[in-house]
Design a protein around this motif. Structure first.
Motif, PDB file in Angstrom:
ATOM      1  N   LEU A   1       0.814  -1.228   0.000  1.00 18.50           N
ATOM      2  CA  LEU A   1       0.000   0.000   0.000  1.00 18.50           C
ATOM      3  C   LEU A   1       0.843   1.271   0.000  1.00 18.50           C
ATOM      4  O   LEU A   1       0.492   2.267  -0.622  1.00 18.50           O
ATOM      5  CB  LEU A   1      -0.894   0.008   1.243  1.00 18.50           C
ATOM      6  N   LYS A   2       1.972   1.224   0.716  1.00 12.56           N
ATOM      7  CA  LYS A   2       2.792   2.438   0.791  1.00 12.56           C
ATOM      8  C   LYS A   2       3.470   2.722  -0.550  1.00 12.56           C
ATOM      9  O   LYS A   2       3.569   3.884  -0.955  1.00 12.56           O
ATOM     10  CB  LYS A   2       3.829   2.324   1.917  1.00 12.56           C
ATOM     11  N   GLU A   3       3.931   1.678  -1.220  1.00 13.22           N
ATOM     12  CA  GLU A   3       4.491   1.907  -2.556  1.00 13.22           C
ATOM     13  C   GLU A   3       3.395   2.439  -3.483  1.00 13.22           C
ATOM     14  O   GLU A   3       3.624   3.335  -4.280  1.00 13.22           O
ATOM     15  CB  GLU A   3       5.089   0.608  -3.128  1.00 13.22           C
ATOM     16  N   ARG A   4       2.193   1.878  -3.338  1.00 14.12           N
ATOM     17  CA  ARG A   4       1.089   2.327  -4.194  1.00 14.12           C
ATOM     18  C   ARG A   4       0.767   3.807  -3.929  1.00 14.12           C
ATOM     19  O   ARG A   4       0.490   4.577  -4.855  1.00 14.12           O
ATOM     20  CB  ARG A   4      -0.147   1.456  -3.956  1.00 14.12           C
ATOM     21  N   ALA A   5       0.835   4.194  -2.659  1.00 17.83           N
ATOM     22  CA  ALA A   5       0.556   5.603  -2.322  1.00 17.83           C
ATOM     23  C   ALA A   5       1.580   6.521  -2.994  1.00 17.83           C
ATOM     24  O   ALA A   5       1.226   7.571  -3.557  1.00 17.83           O
ATOM     25  CB  ALA A   5       0.578   5.786  -0.806  1.00 17.83           C
ATOM     26  N   LEU A   6       2.845   6.137  -2.948  1.00 16.24           N
ATOM     27  CA  LEU A   6       3.892   6.941  -3.612  1.00 16.24           C
ATOM     28  C   LEU A   6       3.655   6.999  -5.113  1.00 16.24           C
ATOM     29  O   LEU A   6       3.723   8.065  -5.728  1.00 16.24           O
ATOM     30  CB  LEU A   6       5.267   6.292  -3.383  1.00 16.24           C
ATOM     31  N   ILE A   7       3.374   5.818  -5.672  1.00 16.72           N
ATOM     32  CA  ILE A   7       3.127   5.752  -7.120  1.00 16.72           C
ATOM     33  C   ILE A   7       1.961   6.663  -7.490  1.00 16.72           C
ATOM     34  O   ILE A   7       2.026   7.427  -8.446  1.00 16.72           O
ATOM     35  CB  ILE A   7       2.871   4.290  -7.558  1.00 16.72           C
TER      36      ILE A   7
ATOM     37  N   GLN B   1      17.782   4.303  -6.915  1.00 13.56           N
ATOM     38  CA  GLN B   1      17.512   3.087  -7.696  1.00 13.56           C
ATOM     39  C   GLN B   1      17.274   3.462  -9.158  1.00 13.56           C
ATOM     40  O   GLN B   1      17.159   4.634  -9.496  1.00 13.56           O
ATOM     41  CB  GLN B   1      16.247   2.387  -7.171  1.00 13.56           C
ATOM     42  N   ASP B   2      17.140   2.442  -9.992  1.00 13.00           N
ATOM     43  CA  ASP B   2      16.856   2.711 -11.402  1.00 13.00           C
ATOM     44  C   ASP B   2      15.431   3.213 -11.620  1.00 13.00           C
ATOM     45  O   ASP B   2      15.122   3.778 -12.659  1.00 13.00           O
ATOM     46  CB  ASP B   2      17.030   1.420 -12.224  1.00 13.00           C
ATOM     47  N   PHE B   3      14.555   2.927 -10.641  1.00 12.35           N
ATOM     48  CA  PHE B   3      13.128   3.232 -10.805  1.00 12.35           C
ATOM     49  C   PHE B   3      12.693   4.240  -9.735  1.00 12.35           C
ATOM     50  O   PHE B   3      13.366   4.412  -8.725  1.00 12.35           O
ATOM     51  CB  PHE B   3      12.300   1.953 -10.683  1.00 12.35           C
ATOM     52  N   LEU B   4      11.530   4.833  -9.947  1.00  5.37           N
ATOM     53  CA  LEU B   4      11.054   5.848  -8.990  1.00  5.37           C
ATOM     54  C   LEU B   4      10.646   5.236  -7.653  1.00  5.37           C
ATOM     55  O   LEU B   4      10.827   5.838  -6.597  1.00  5.37           O
ATOM     56  CB  LEU B   4       9.852   6.601  -9.580  1.00  5.37           C
ATOM     57  N   VAL B   5      10.052   4.054  -7.701  1.00  3.65           N
ATOM     58  CA  VAL B   5       9.519   3.427  -6.479  1.00  3.65           C
ATOM     59  C   VAL B   5       9.989   1.980  -6.408  1.00  3.65           C
ATOM     60  O   VAL B   5       9.905   1.247  -7.406  1.00  3.65           O
ATOM     61  CB  VAL B   5       7.968   3.465  -6.477  1.00  3.65           C
ATOM     62  N   GLY B   6      10.462   1.561  -5.215  1.00  3.79           N
ATOM     63  CA  GLY B   6      10.938   0.181  -5.064  1.00  3.79           C
ATOM     64  C   GLY B   6      12.113  -0.049  -6.001  1.00  3.79           C
ATOM     65  O   GLY B   6      12.804   0.895  -6.397  1.00  3.79           O
ATOM     66  N   ASN B   7      12.324  -1.313  -6.361  1.00  2.00           N
ATOM     67  CA  ASN B   7      13.411  -1.556  -7.317  1.00  2.00           C
ATOM     68  C   ASN B   7      12.931  -2.327  -8.530  1.00  2.00           C
ATOM     69  O   ASN B   7      13.619  -3.172  -9.076  1.00  2.00           O
ATOM     70  CB  ASN B   7      14.617  -2.235  -6.639  1.00  2.00           C
TER      71      ASN B   7
ATOM     72  N   GLU C   1      -0.217  11.183 -10.233  1.00  2.00           N
ATOM     73  CA  GLU C   1      -1.193  12.288 -10.282  1.00  2.00           C
ATOM     74  C   GLU C   1      -0.513  13.592 -10.718  1.00  2.00           C
ATOM     75  O   GLU C   1      -1.077  14.382 -11.470  1.00  2.00           O
ATOM     76  CB  GLU C   1      -1.890  12.465  -8.929  1.00  2.00           C
ATOM     77  N   ALA C   2       0.710  13.816 -10.233  1.00  2.00           N
ATOM     78  CA  ALA C   2       1.433  15.032 -10.633  1.00  2.00           C
ATOM     79  C   ALA C   2       1.818  14.955 -12.104  1.00  2.00           C
ATOM     80  O   ALA C   2       1.733  15.956 -12.833  1.00  2.00           O
ATOM     81  CB  ALA C   2       2.664  15.227  -9.749  1.00  2.00           C
ATOM     82  N   VAL C   3       2.215  13.770 -12.550  1.00  2.00           N
ATOM     83  CA  VAL C   3       2.528  13.584 -13.975  1.00  2.00           C
ATOM     84  C   VAL C   3       1.281  13.890 -14.808  1.00  2.00           C
ATOM     85  O   VAL C   3       1.358  14.554 -15.852  1.00  2.00           O
ATOM     86  CB  VAL C   3       3.029  12.141 -14.248  1.00  2.00           C
ATOM     87  N   ILE C   4       0.129  13.432 -14.341  1.00  2.00           N
ATOM     88  CA  ILE C   4      -1.118  13.682 -15.085  1.00  2.00           C
ATOM     89  C   ILE C   4      -1.399  15.190 -15.156  1.00  2.00           C
ATOM     90  O   ILE C   4      -1.821  15.709 -16.185  1.00  2.00           O
ATOM     91  CB  ILE C   4      -2.308  12.913 -14.453  1.00  2.00           C
ATOM     92  N   ASP C   5      -1.138  15.898 -14.049  1.00  2.00           N
ATOM     93  CA  ASP C   5      -1.359  17.356 -14.062  1.00  2.00           C
ATOM     94  C   ASP C   5      -0.507  18.020 -15.155  1.00  2.00           C
ATOM     95  O   ASP C   5      -0.992  18.873 -15.904  1.00  2.00           O
ATOM     96  CB  ASP C   5      -1.021  17.977 -12.701  1.00  2.00           C
ATOM     97  N   LEU C   6       0.760  17.617 -15.228  1.00  2.00           N
ATOM     98  CA  LEU C   6       1.630  18.201 -16.252  1.00  2.00           C
ATOM     99  C   LEU C   6       1.204  17.737 -17.653  1.00  2.00           C
ATOM    100  O   LEU C   6       1.165  18.533 -18.604  1.00  2.00           O
ATOM    101  CB  LEU C   6       3.098  17.813 -15.974  1.00  2.00           C
ATOM    102  N   ASN C   7       0.852  16.473 -17.740  1.00  2.00           N
ATOM    103  CA  ASN C   7       0.419  15.907 -19.021  1.00  2.00           C
ATOM    104  C   ASN C   7      -0.809  16.665 -19.566  1.00  2.00           C
ATOM    105  O   ASN C   7      -0.906  16.947 -20.755  1.00  2.00           O
ATOM    106  CB  ASN C   7       0.110  14.419 -18.809  1.00  2.00           C
ATOM    107  N   GLU C   8      -1.736  17.019 -18.671  1.00  2.00           N
ATOM    108  CA  GLU C   8      -2.948  17.745 -19.115  1.00  2.00           C
ATOM    109  C   GLU C   8      -2.583  19.103 -19.691  1.00  2.00           C
ATOM    110  O   GLU C   8      -3.169  19.560 -20.672  1.00  2.00           O
ATOM    111  CB  GLU C   8      -3.925  17.910 -17.954  1.00  2.00           C
ATOM    112  N   LEU C   9      -1.598  19.752 -19.049  1.00  2.00           N
ATOM    113  CA  LEU C   9      -1.137  21.047 -19.574  1.00  2.00           C
ATOM    114  C   LEU C   9      -0.564  20.870 -20.984  1.00  2.00           C
ATOM    115  O   LEU C   9      -0.861  21.649 -21.892  1.00  2.00           O
ATOM    116  CB  LEU C   9      -0.011  21.589 -18.689  1.00  2.00           C
ATOM    117  N   LEU C  10       0.274  19.839 -21.136  1.00  2.00           N
ATOM    118  CA  LEU C  10       0.900  19.590 -22.442  1.00  2.00           C
ATOM    119  C   LEU C  10      -0.147  19.236 -23.492  1.00  2.00           C
ATOM    120  O   LEU C  10      -0.120  19.709 -24.628  1.00  2.00           O
ATOM    121  CB  LEU C  10       1.918  18.444 -22.318  1.00  2.00           C
ATOM    122  N   MET C  11      -1.093  18.385 -23.070  1.00  2.00           N
ATOM    123  CA  MET C  11      -2.102  17.856 -23.984  1.00  2.00           C
ATOM    124  C   MET C  11      -3.011  18.966 -24.509  1.00  2.00           C
ATOM    125  O   MET C  11      -3.508  18.897 -25.630  1.00  2.00           O
ATOM    126  CB  MET C  11      -2.928  16.831 -23.205  1.00  2.00           C
ATOM    127  N   THR C  12      -3.240  19.993 -23.691  1.00  2.00           N
ATOM    128  CA  THR C  12      -4.205  21.025 -24.093  1.00  2.00           C
ATOM    129  C   THR C  12      -3.545  22.169 -24.871  1.00  2.00           C
ATOM    130  O   THR C  12      -4.228  23.094 -25.306  1.00  2.00           O
ATOM    131  CB  THR C  12      -4.933  21.608 -22.850  1.00  2.00           C
TER     132      THR C  12
END
Ligand code: GSH
Length: 221
Positions: free
Chosen positions: A86-92, A145-151, A97-108
């Protein structure tokens, strides 16, 4: 039935593109049914396929799923792109969600009227380089790590890469001050399933062009 997920949307990025990215990253083949006209949308609305009368809609596992976030959540959970607890999921979720916020700006951006485009572009660059990218740069540094969350790969990596590439389409040197994001981009782009999706001829869609806007307006308005 082929058993492959079937994606219903127009033949462009919009709210379906992240879903395409997630399926591709998971190595899942999918079919696409493109809406070409308003009648195509009306037909789906009338036959009860769209719970809220909107696309994206994805036929998967006997369901007709709508709401792009719900669809992405399902795919991420089903294909182990959603962390180990659950904690990894919360971070993800926070990163996505922040990526989506930026993506919406780009998309529009393409939809902005001519007199608002410059200001909108400045907002994109400001938000990308002052709000979002410094956070992901720090996450990569601190996490080490190579990835944003966990390994292991998660949807956060996939959706961040998608949006980094969109930001570079908007401003090619936008990552110049973010060395860890640059190496992240190279590393994640090299994962075989993702590498394949980035090749010409894949189901990845090109950026929306001004000339496509009137056709979209006719379908959705
Ligand atoms: N919250 C929904 C999602 O994320 O899937 C929004 C979906 C949405 O706005 N879909 C647009 C649509 O179907 C196309 S991108 N518009 C037609 C309508 O609202 O009647």
């Amino acid at each position: 039935m082929s058993g492959k997920p079937k994606l219903h949307y127009f033949n462009g990025r919009g709210r379906m593109e992240s879903i395409r990215w997630l399926l591709a990253a998971a190595g899942v083949e999918f079919e696409e049914c493109f809406l070409e006209t308003k009648d195509d949308l009306t037909k789906l609305q009338k036959d009860g396929s769209l719970l809220f009368q909107q696309v994206p809609m994805v036929e998967i596992d006997g369901m007709k799923m709508v709401q792009s976030r719900a669809i992405s959540n399902y795919i991420a959970a089903k294909y182990n792109l959603y962390g180990k607890d659950l904690k990894e999921r919360a971070l993800i979720d926070m990163y996505v969600e922040a990526v989506i916020d930026l993506n919406e700006l780009l998309m529009t951006h393409t939809f902005q009227p001519a007199d608002k485009k410059e200001q909108h572009f400045a907002t994109i660059v400001d938000k990308a380089t002052n709000r979002y990218f410094p956070v992901y740069e720090k996450v990569l540094k601190d996490h080490g790590q190579d990835f944003l969350v966990g390994n292991r790969l998660s949807r956060a990596d996939v959706q961040l890469l998608e949006t980094l590439l969109m930001a570079e389409e908007c401003k090619p040197d936008i990552l110049v001050k973010f060395p860890l994001l640059q190496s992240f981009k190279a590393r994640i782009s090299n994962i075989p399933t993702i590498k394949k999706f980035l090749q010409p001829g894949s189901q990845r869609k090109p950026p929306l062009q001004e000339k496509d806007v009137p056709k979209l307006m006719k379908i959705f308005h």
